[in-house]
Design a protein around this motif. Structure first.
Motif, PDB file in Angstrom:
ATOM      1  N   GLN A 241       0.744  -1.187   0.260  1.00 13.70           N
ATOM      2  CA  GLN A 241      -0.245  -0.160  -0.303  1.00 13.70           C
ATOM      3  C   GLN A 241       0.854   1.130   0.024  1.00 13.70           C
ATOM      4  O   GLN A 241       0.745   2.405  -0.861  1.00 13.70           O
ATOM      5  CB  GLN A 241      -0.864  -0.150   1.229  1.00 13.70           C
ATOM      6  CG  GLN A 241      -1.419  -0.844   1.409  1.00 13.70           C
ATOM      7  CD  GLN A 241      -2.946  -1.064  -0.212  1.00 13.70           C
ATOM      8  OE1 GLN A 241      -3.638  -0.115  -0.521  1.00 13.70           O
ATOM      9  NE2 GLN A 241      -3.168  -2.407  -0.512  1.00 13.70           N
ATOM     10  N   LEU A 242       1.885   1.582   0.719  1.00 11.57           N
ATOM     11  CA  LEU A 242       2.720   1.942   0.389  1.00 11.57           C
ATOM     12  C   LEU A 242       3.540   2.998  -0.286  1.00 11.57           C
ATOM     13  O   LEU A 242       3.450   4.066  -0.893  1.00 11.57           O
ATOM     14  CB  LEU A 242       4.016   2.433   1.847  1.00 11.57           C
ATOM     15  CG  LEU A 242       3.081   1.631   3.292  1.00 11.57           C
ATOM     16  CD1 LEU A 242       4.540   2.179   3.975  1.00 11.57           C
ATOM     17  CD2 LEU A 242       2.984   3.778   3.808  1.00 11.57           C
ATOM     18  N   GLU A 243       3.976   1.704  -1.088  1.00 13.24           N
ATOM     19  CA  GLU A 243       4.402   1.606  -2.683  1.00 13.24           C
ATOM     20  C   GLU A 243       3.689   1.993  -3.507  1.00 13.24           C
ATOM     21  O   GLU A 243       3.998   2.839  -4.533  1.00 13.24           O
ATOM     22  CB  GLU A 243       4.780   0.476  -2.817  1.00 13.24           C
ATOM     23  CG  GLU A 243       6.436  -0.283  -2.061  1.00 13.24           C
ATOM     24  CD  GLU A 243       6.850  -1.481  -2.498  1.00 13.24           C
ATOM     25  OE1 GLU A 243       5.638  -2.279  -3.619  1.00 13.24           O
ATOM     26  OE2 GLU A 243       7.633  -2.013  -2.530  1.00 13.24           O
ATOM     27  N   VAL A 250      -2.476  10.596  -7.144  1.00 10.92           N
ATOM     28  CA  VAL A 250      -4.451  10.538  -7.028  1.00 10.92           C
ATOM     29  C   VAL A 250      -4.885   9.869  -5.837  1.00 10.92           C
ATOM     30  O   VAL A 250      -5.749   9.685  -5.367  1.00 10.92           O
ATOM     31  CB  VAL A 250      -5.155   9.851  -8.015  1.00 10.92           C
ATOM     32  CG1 VAL A 250      -6.491   9.697  -8.368  1.00 10.92           C
ATOM     33  CG2 VAL A 250      -4.383  11.112  -9.658  1.00 10.92           C
ATOM     34  N   GLU A 251      -4.518   8.440  -6.056  1.00 12.18           N
ATOM     35  CA  GLU A 251      -5.187   7.417  -4.899  1.00 12.18           C
ATOM     36  C   GLU A 251      -4.191   7.658  -3.761  1.00 12.18           C
ATOM     37  O   GLU A 251      -4.336   6.490  -2.841  1.00 12.18           O
ATOM     38  CB  GLU A 251      -5.502   6.021  -5.210  1.00 12.18           C
ATOM     39  CG  GLU A 251      -6.014   5.936  -6.622  1.00 12.18           C
ATOM     40  CD  GLU A 251      -7.471   5.866  -5.716  1.00 12.18           C
ATOM     41  OE1 GLU A 251      -8.003   5.771  -4.925  1.00 12.18           O
ATOM     42  OE2 GLU A 251      -8.543   6.427  -7.130  1.00 12.18           O
ATOM     43  N   GLN A 252      -2.909   8.448  -3.398  1.00 16.88           N
ATOM     44  CA  GLN A 252      -2.549   8.084  -1.926  1.00 16.88           C
ATOM     45  C   GLN A 252      -3.204   8.213  -0.952  1.00 16.88           C
ATOM     46  O   GLN A 252      -2.487   7.328   0.074  1.00 16.88           O
ATOM     47  CB  GLN A 252      -1.341   9.671  -2.031  1.00 16.88           C
ATOM     48  CG  GLN A 252      -0.277   9.241  -1.100  1.00 16.88           C
ATOM     49  CD  GLN A 252       0.162  10.803  -1.299  1.00 16.88           C
ATOM     50  OE1 GLN A 252       0.032  11.973  -1.408  1.00 16.88           O
ATOM     51  NE2 GLN A 252       1.585  10.773  -1.262  1.00 16.88           N
ATOM     52  N   GLU A 253      -4.537   8.769  -0.764  1.00 16.72           N
ATOM     53  CA  GLU A 253      -4.346   8.867   0.295  1.00 16.72           C
ATOM     54  C   GLU A 253      -5.240   7.399   0.787  1.00 16.72           C
ATOM     55  O   GLU A 253      -5.341   6.944   1.807  1.00 16.72           O
ATOM     56  CB  GLU A 253      -5.921   9.757   0.591  1.00 16.72           C
ATOM     57  CG  GLU A 253      -5.575  11.968   0.828  1.00 16.72           C
ATOM     58  CD  GLU A 253      -4.488  11.940   1.526  1.00 16.72           C
ATOM     59  OE1 GLU A 253      -4.725  11.387   2.955  1.00 16.72           O
ATOM     60  OE2 GLU A 253      -3.514  12.564   2.450  1.00 16.72           O
ATOM     61  N   ARG A 254      -6.028   7.102   0.136  1.00 17.10           N
ATOM     62  CA  ARG A 254      -7.237   6.138   0.202  1.00 17.10           C
ATOM     63  C   ARG A 254      -5.856   5.033   0.285  1.00 17.10           C
ATOM     64  O   ARG A 254      -6.189   4.393   1.153  1.00 17.10           O
ATOM     65  CB  ARG A 254      -7.701   5.313  -1.098  1.00 17.10           C
ATOM     66  CG  ARG A 254      -8.605   3.879  -0.920  1.00 17.10           C
ATOM     67  CD  ARG A 254      -9.081   3.481  -2.430  1.00 17.10           C
ATOM     68  NE  ARG A 254      -8.373   3.098  -3.250  1.00 17.10           N
ATOM     69  CZ  ARG A 254      -7.610   2.240  -3.576  1.00 17.10           C
ATOM     70  NH1 ARG A 254      -7.983   1.483  -2.920  1.00 17.10           N
ATOM     71  NH2 ARG A 254      -6.828   2.072  -4.126  1.00 17.10           N
ATOM     72  N   HIS A 255      -4.441   5.178  -0.516  1.00 14.13           N
ATOM     73  CA  HIS A 255      -3.595   3.602   0.172  1.00 14.13           C
ATOM     74  C   HIS A 255      -3.129   4.304   1.347  1.00 14.13           C
ATOM     75  O   HIS A 255      -2.489   2.958   1.918  1.00 14.13           O
ATOM     76  CB  HIS A 255      -1.962   3.718  -1.021  1.00 14.13           C
ATOM     77  CG  HIS A 255      -2.574   3.344  -2.040  1.00 14.13           C
ATOM     78  ND1 HIS A 255      -2.836   2.318  -2.638  1.00 14.13           N
ATOM     79  CD2 HIS A 255      -3.099   3.727  -3.091  1.00 14.13           C
ATOM     80  CE1 HIS A 255      -3.674   2.021  -3.799  1.00 14.13           C
ATOM     81  NE2 HIS A 255      -3.220   2.693  -4.572  1.00 14.13           N
ATOM     82  N   LEU A 256      -3.302   5.593   1.546  1.00 16.66           N
ATOM     83  CA  LEU A 256      -2.278   5.759   3.334  1.00 16.66           C
ATOM     84  C   LEU A 256      -3.314   5.534   4.181  1.00 16.66           C
ATOM     85  O   LEU A 256      -2.713   4.582   4.908  1.00 16.66           O
ATOM     86  CB  LEU A 256      -1.638   7.136   3.390  1.00 16.66           C
ATOM     87  CG  LEU A 256      -1.125   7.434   2.546  1.00 16.66           C
ATOM     88  CD1 LEU A 256      -0.430   9.160   2.640  1.00 16.66           C
ATOM     89  CD2 LEU A 256       0.639   6.320   3.128  1.00 16.66           C
ATOM     90  N   ALA A 257      -4.308   4.919   4.010  1.00 18.82           N
ATOM     91  CA  ALA A 257      -5.557   4.896   4.934  1.00 18.82           C
ATOM     92  C   ALA A 257      -5.293   3.337   5.058  1.00 18.82           C
ATOM     93  O   ALA A 257      -5.672   2.485   6.298  1.00 18.82           O
ATOM     94  CB  ALA A 257      -7.202   5.530   4.412  1.00 18.82           C
TER      95      ALA A 257
END
Length: 418
Positions: A241-243, A250-257
């Motif tokens: 998810q971090l990578e 664009v999907e950074q927030e979703r991946h970090l969550a």
């Protein structure tokens, strides 16, 4: 092995049994002829009204009887000569001398009783019975004029007394020998039992030590599997998810969550693994709902659609069974994400009468199950989990044909565990 040696035939009544009576009964038996002969002499001297010459001859015969017993009974016991002739010879002399003494003075009937003890030593058994019968005939007839006269005068009394006396003494002796033999066998059995109990106690201590060692090893293996199934898988998901967040702004927030949620979930599972608790998903839901939750979260992370199906009558199973099915599901889905490159997956939980089956399948690249796979705790770990609960795990796959994993476990209910 040497040949079995027969015991010496020259033994006393108290020695001629499997269970030896010990020294005192043997000494009493050896002293018995002298005691009976001496008692007969005393009664004879105080009660006889015969002339002095008659009494001197009688006492001389008593002395001869004393010497006969010493030479043919007392001394041979020390040397225990082989053969059956000497005991028969000793009995014959005792009966002859006792009969002559009893014919002269009735009190020597006491010495005639010694014949019964000598007869009991004769072997084979027919010789013993014959010796007892002859002794009984003499002891019941000499004072009455001899066997012929006694038989002629009172056969109705003489014959039954001889038969009953012979059977009683012989039968009683054989019965006593049998009881002593059984007692000796019971004593030997008790000794063997005590030895076995002592040995079993040692084995029990050894088994306890081995069980403790096995328990430590099993706990290490459990922690190793739990760490692999929780921490390793969770960290893999977090890294993925971090990578993805770094490469997809664009999907950074979703991946970090998602990475944050995975980290929290992973921490909770790690704590539960250390304390040997059930997976958290099973604390708040039944197994089918827990599997749907695991599959849903996996589908969100892997971006692979998954169909979850439950068949049969849903019922609470033993916690270890449910935890095993959940862990295998997590491992199987992780393998799909890491290796399969699948477009879709499916999960089926089937409740049957005495079994529960879990099937995880995908349409990915597949592999050859017969080829060695360096999968760490992958398939081998899942199989070990199933076999630990007397279950089975079957893998069906082929290159380009997807993979299906089927787990079958005993459907032990929570009620059966109580």
């Amino acid at each position: 092995m040497g040949s079995k040696q027969e015991p010496p035939s020259w033994v006393g009544v108290s020695e001629d049994t499997t269970a030896n009576w010990g020294p005192w009964p043997n000494r009493v038996e050896q002293a018995f002829p002298y005691f009976m002969l001496g008692l007969g002499v005393l009664i004879h001297l105080f009660s006889s009204e015969q002339p002095a010459a008659h009494q001197r001859v009688t006492l001389a015969l008593a002395g001869a009887a004393l010497c006969w017993v010493a030479l043919t009974d007392t001394l041979p016991r020390r040397f225990r000569p082989a053969g059956r002739l000497l005991p028969l010879l000793s009995l014959t002399g005792v009966l002859v001398l006792a009969a002559v003494l009893m014919a002269r003075e009735v009190p020597y009937l006491l010495f005639m009783i010694v014949g019964f003890f000598h007869a009991l030593r004769l072997r084979p058994l027919w010789a013993m019975w014959a010796g007892l019968a002859v002794t009984s005939v003499l002891i019941n007839s000499v004072a009455g004029g001899g066997p012929e006269e006694t038989l002629w005068n009172s056969p109705e009394l003489f014959l039954p007394v001889v038969v009953v006396q012979t059977l009683a003494i012989g039968g009683g002796s054989l019965m006593a020998d049998k009881l002593l033999e059984q007692s000796a066998k019971r004593r030997e059995a008790l000794e063997r039992l005590e030895a076995a109990m002592t040995e079993n106690a040692g084995l029990h201590r050894q088994l306890l030590a081995q069980a403790r060692e096995a328990g430590v090893l099993d706990e290490r293996q459990r922690l190793s599997r739990e760490i692999h199934d929780t921490l390793a898988q969770g960290f893999t998901g977090i890294i993925t998810q971090l990578e993805a967040a770094r490469s997809d702004p664009v999907e950074q927030e979703r991946h970090l969550a998602t990475a944050t949620a995975l980290a929290r979930e992973n921490l909770a599972e790690a704590r539960r693994a250390v304390h040997a608790l059930r997976p958290e998903a099973l604390d708040t839901a039944q197994l089918p709902e827990a599997l749907r939750g695991v599959a849903g979260r996996w589908a969100d992370r892997a971006r692979v659609p998954i169909e979850v199906t439950t068949t049969g009558t849903v019922r609470p199973l033993h916690p270890e069974v449910e935890a095993t099915l959940l862990r295998i599901t997590q491992e199987a889905l992780t393998n799909v994400d890491k290796h399969a490159a699948a477009g879709r997956a499916g999960l089926t939980l089937s409740y049957m009468e005495d079994q529960v089956t879990l099937d995880v399948r995908d349409d990915g690249r597949g592999f050859d199950p017969g080829s060695p796979r360096p999968d760490g705790y992958g398939l081998s770990g899942m199989r070990h989990r199933a076999e630990r609960l007397a279950g089975t795990l079957v893998v069906e796959s082929e290159p380009g044909g997807g993979t299906a994993i089927s787990v079958n476990l005993p459907a032990i209910t929570a009620a059966e565990d109580r």
